[in-house]
Design a protein around this motif. Structure first.
Motif, mmCIF file in Angstrom:
data_model
loop_
_atom_site.group_PDB
_atom_site.id
_atom_site.type_symbol
_atom_site.label_atom_id
_atom_site.label_comp_id
_atom_site.label_asym_id
_atom_site.label_seq_id
_atom_site.Cartn_x
_atom_site.Cartn_y
_atom_site.Cartn_z
ATOM 1 N N ASN A 95 -6.222 -6.726 -13.060
ATOM 2 C CA ASN A 95 -6.627 -5.329 -12.868
ATOM 3 C C ASN A 95 -7.805 -4.896 -13.747
ATOM 4 O OD1 ASN A 95 -5.594 -4.757 -15.428
ATOM 5 N ND2 ASN A 95 -3.644 -3.987 -14.639
ATOM 6 N N ALA A 136 -7.906 -4.153 -16.850
ATOM 7 C CA ALA A 136 -7.581 -3.228 -17.927
ATOM 8 C C ALA A 136 -7.553 -3.952 -19.281
ATOM 9 C CB ALA A 136 -6.227 -2.571 -17.674
ATOM 10 N N ALA A 137 -8.102 -3.302 -20.290
ATOM 11 C CA ALA A 137 -8.038 -3.839 -21.640
ATOM 12 C C ALA A 137 -6.580 -3.911 -22.096
ATOM 13 C CB ALA A 137 -8.837 -2.969 -22.599
ATOM 14 N N GLN A 138 -6.241 -4.940 -22.832
ATOM 15 C CA GLN A 138 -4.867 -5.150 -23.297
ATOM 16 C C GLN A 138 -4.769 -4.794 -24.777
ATOM 17 O OE1 GLN A 138 -4.481 -9.262 -21.901
ATOM 18 N NE2 GLN A 138 -3.051 -8.519 -20.371
ATOM 19 N N PHE A 155 -8.476 -8.728 -21.779
ATOM 20 C CA PHE A 155 -8.232 -7.860 -20.631
ATOM 21 C C PHE A 155 -7.360 -8.586 -19.615
ATOM 22 C CE2 PHE A 155 -11.899 -10.239 -19.249
ATOM 23 C CZ PHE A 155 -11.723 -10.402 -17.876
ATOM 24 N N ASP A 156 -6.694 -7.799 -18.799
ATOM 25 C CA ASP A 156 -5.855 -8.325 -17.730
ATOM 26 C C ASP A 156 -6.757 -8.781 -16.590
ATOM 27 O OD1 ASP A 156 -4.393 -8.132 -15.107
ATOM 28 O OD2 ASP A 156 -2.708 -7.760 -16.474
#
Length: 145
Positions: free
Chosen positions: A136, A138-140, A132-133
């Motif tokens: 933020n 968010a999953a990458q 994840f990032d």
């Protein structure tokens, strides 16, 4: 490396070959035959943990209920063996392919703890994760090896 370690590594590689083929073919019995009775899995799909054969079997049944085709494309595993214990790791492309050919798949990380039980290797623990990032959260899903 000893001859025994080479044979054990080959047997463990075969487990992953059988596992990915059984998953792609939605062969629940074939998948579950590779796990120990006290399997602990940290799958990429919730909940946080699956404990024991019955719990994990129910998870696999839910996953296999979809009409979509499974995508299970593991890279060559890195395997370390010591006595009756082994660890393995590899990147794997997982997901689903719809009948129209569209895919919902991504590369994930996977690691395994295996134990030799009754002369046979079994998966005692597995862990899948998606990076994840950090900024933020968010999953990458789009990362490539």
């Amino acid at each position: 490396m000893t001859d025994k370690q080479i044979k054990d590594q080959a047997a463990i590689r075969e487990i992953f070959t059988c596992w990915s083929a059984a998953a792609r073919n939605k062969d629940l019995g074939g998948v579950m035959a590779l796990y120990s009775d006290d399997i602990c899995s940290y799958d990429a799909v919730g909940p946080l943990q699956f404990s024991g054969r019955e719990d994990y079997r129910a998870h696999w049944e839910r996953c296999m209920a979809f009409d979509d085709e499974f995508i299970m494309e593991p890279q060559e595993p890195i395997i370390r063996v010591s006595g009756h214990l082994a660890v393995a790791r590899f990147l794997i492309r997982c997901g689903m392919r719809k009948k129209d050919g569209t895919e919902q798949a991504s590369w994930m990380r996977s690691s395994y703890h295996l134990e030799k039980q009754g002369g046979e290797w079994r998966i005692a623990h597995e862990h899948f994760s998606v990076p994840f990032d950090f900024e933020n959260g968010a999953a990458q899903f789009g990362l490539q090896p």
